[in-house]
Design a protein around this motif. Sequence first.
Motif, PDB file in Angstrom:
ATOM      1  N   THR A 132      -0.343   3.542  -2.245  1.00 51.11           N
ATOM      2  CA  THR A 132      -0.224   2.361  -1.392  1.00 51.11           C
ATOM      3  C   THR A 132      -0.228   2.831   0.054  1.00 51.11           C
ATOM      4  OG1 THR A 132       2.204   2.430  -1.335  1.00 51.11           O
ATOM      5  CG2 THR A 132       1.171   1.198  -3.144  1.00 51.11           C
ATOM      6  N   THR A 133      -0.410   1.906   0.957  1.00 51.97           N
ATOM      7  CA  THR A 133      -0.413   2.307   2.375  1.00 51.97           C
ATOM      8  C   THR A 133       0.931   2.916   2.759  1.00 51.97           C
ATOM      9  OG1 THR A 133       0.226   0.055   3.008  1.00 51.97           O
ATOM     10  CG2 THR A 133      -2.115   0.568   3.025  1.00 51.97           C
ATOM     11  N   THR A 134       2.008   2.381   2.213  1.00 55.45           N
ATOM     12  CA  THR A 134       3.340   2.914   2.537  1.00 55.45           C
ATOM     13  C   THR A 134       3.497   4.341   2.041  1.00 55.45           C
ATOM     14  OG1 THR A 134       4.273   0.682   2.372  1.00 55.45           O
ATOM     15  CG2 THR A 134       5.813   2.525   2.275  1.00 55.45           C
ATOM     16  N   SER A 135       3.150   4.575   0.758  1.00 56.63           N
ATOM     17  CA  SER A 135       3.295   5.933   0.212  1.00 56.63           C
ATOM     18  C   SER A 135       2.336   6.903   0.879  1.00 56.63           C
ATOM     19  CB  SER A 135       3.056   5.918  -1.295  1.00 56.63           C
ATOM     20  OG  SER A 135       1.710   5.588  -1.600  1.00 56.63           O
ATOM     21  N   LEU A 136       1.140   6.426   1.235  1.00 56.21           N
ATOM     22  CA  LEU A 136       0.159   7.302   1.873  1.00 56.21           C
ATOM     23  C   LEU A 136       0.623   7.717   3.267  1.00 56.21           C
ATOM     24  CD1 LEU A 136      -2.603   8.610   1.457  1.00 56.21           C
ATOM     25  CD2 LEU A 136      -3.648   6.611   2.502  1.00 56.21           C
TER      26      LEU A 136
END
Length: 875
Positions: free
Chosen positions: A256-260
């Motif tokens: 996800t954008t957050t994890s990335l």
Amino acid sequence: MSENYEDPNLDQPEDENSGETITRVTGMFKDWFLDYASYVILERAVPAIEDGFKPVQRRIMHSMKDLDDGRYNKVANIVGHTMQYHPHGDASIADAMVQMGQKDLLIDTQGNWGNTLTGDSAAASRYIEARLSKFALEVLFSPKITDWQASYDGRRKEPINLPVKFPLLLAQGAEGIAVGLSTKVLPHNFVELIDASVKHLEGKKFKILPDFPSAGEADFSDYKDGKRGGRIRVRAKISQLDKNTLVITEIPFTTTTTSLIDNILKANDKGKLKIKRIEDNTSSQVEILVHLPAGLSPDKTIGALYAFTNCEVSISPLGCVIEDNKPLFVGVSEMLRISTDRTKDLLRQELEIQLEELENQWHYASLERIFIENRIYRDIEEETTWDGVLHAINEGLKPHIGHLKRPVVEEDLVRLTEIRIKRISKFDIDKAQQRIEALEDQIAEVKHHLEHLTDYAIAYFKRLKKEFGAGRERKTEIKLFDDIEASKVVIRNTKLYVNRKEGFVGTSLKKDEYVTDCADIDDIIVFTKEGVMMVTKVDTKTFVGKDIIHVAVFKKKDKRTIYNMLYRDGKGGATYVKRFNVTSVTRDREYDMTKGKKGSQVLYFSANPNGEAEVVSVYLRAVGNIKKLKFDLDFSDILIKGRNANGNLATKHSVRTIELKEKGVSTLKPRKIWFDDTVQRLNVDGRGELLGEFKGEDRLLIITQDGVVKTITPELTTRFDTKMIVLEKWIPNKPISAIYWDGNRERYYVKRFLIENPEKEEVFVSDHADTQLEIVSTDYRPVVEMVFYKERNKDQKPNESVDIEEFIAIKGINALGNQFYTEKLKQINLLDPLPYEEEPEEEPEQEVIESDSESEVTPEEDDDVKGDGTQGSLF
């Protein structure tokens, strides 16, 4: 299965060979474990091959069908209804339903169902609503051909498998961890699955590859049909917004954008790459801005993002499904064949049921007509018993039922008695006959479909594609990735120091001599005065040997870095000369670059990144009757050999000192470079189009559709803009010709220019929004063809050819150019150029052949250096 688990050697507590204690699981532990494992595998984690559902998913779909009235239902209500069939908590049901809803295939959602791109979770189930999608209603349900079983508490019936008429498992994907096995079926493209099913029905070969909702780029070269042991690589889509900003517009599946972003920040903290800050502008589309510090290469940072962060992830598929209550490991192609064949069989069952119903309707409609048209109902007026009524009707029908397709049964007679008088009085023979004929047409159609079942199934799949395929085009781009060497893209975030005298190298020796910037994944190569070489990993402080004469970052498989060396063989021995490269070694092992005699010493050493061969002056000691105390030695006369070669004898006399007389030029042959259009990268492996042979000072010419021209050094890590229209070896005296439509003046201009500043990126067209580059050529004498529009009430003007060299002289890159044409042209074509003879280039330096041979150096004759073998002649 439990009986076969017994072991006759249970009393033997220890394995004599291994010395390990083995404890056998017996009794209730064994039985309960197997029961638990079977339950998790069959009832929770692994989907069924028949319909592609796990039990909780199947029960959710069945519950939604129970509640379906065309309107949205609260998810909490659906979850509660599902608990009648699913013996688990509401949280697991709600989570499974949200995951299905996010796939946008079977469930029509309303409310906040979360965001798979950002990782945001859905709202509570009491706030969101759902109903079955039109696609789900089309392909999932058909009660008449569904096999049913009692629910867990016996109060209701639930489907054993839903009659799914579509390869749903491959469209949605599935992932689960059971006991002793797991499954990971990746999602595939909706339209491609239908096309593959059609090909299978047509007897053609097909190939299906995953397609991820998060898009991105993927290399499926090692997919292995989704079987165990396969692997795919998925990358984020990263482009350069400007010289200091990168933008990520698509992310890999499983991220996800957050994890990335968190992963990128961790890599930055560890020094694997260097970024200034990150902005997340993601909403319905991914947009992550990565701001870079000034002076940092965007190309190198993109490579580092792929090498050190989850901008590239590796996914290992594992095709495991349940078939006949047993796990089955199978590839995605076989899954599609099984699903397509099952769909065909389900369609056959539906047609057979439909045919039976139509024939029953035709049979009763025919009986009704006979009964009313022949006034048989009057025959029952005198009958006083029920049996007498049925007998009278049966006898009245007998003369008229010869054309019926099955015998008349008691149920038919009972139905005739239930016809109301009002219906009899209003009976229309013509309408009745029309209805019978319509039923006969429908029966004929169904029989035709059954006789041509494959064609019917193909038409079914094509209808699904037409009705539901819009907007479901492939999202993930299929590419072939080049391998990124971490050492080539890592940010050199620390400094390497050396204490030459004491023999220490490391990153913590800040009081000692600075060597170079390095990364913690680098290896370093070290040479000592005794002629010992070692390659070791970068560390805070490492002892490698006293009297260090050279230390640098080591590049594996580097054949272009050449080491020139003169060494004395033992105390008072002769002096030898050698040239060699180091392509591969064992880390932390000492290698002797001399003959190995005690007291050997390196007298001269140089490391040359492009194979340069200098000239040195050798001064001898005035001992004995030596007449010539100085001679020059040209390393270009020495062949390049492997590191184990002893070298050529330079002199047997004692050497006083050696001095550099003249810097050398590269003795290596020019390097051939290719451009692989598939991966948009340069390479030296012969893939793609040959750009030419490049020496150290040669550059590449790049021109883009935006009118940007620049030259760069041909580094293999360079990434190229998709707008690039010219990529070739730059010849400084070769003019660039361009024709463009000037948006300011609204006319065509032509210009010819040379690149005066190769280090500078320049724009050679005007910056107006309507300016359009039409033609660009790097030919010496280009010729273009003008194609005119047809004028009103006139014939089209004939095409006109123009010699650009004759039309305009070479001017500066910033010049506007000459006016070419004032009206819009239909087309401008580049024709074959006029012949041109290039001036012959200067003869290149004598080529020295590279070799990895470990044999002795072949002697080269010279005024000062001669030889008859590795010992050579003496001075």
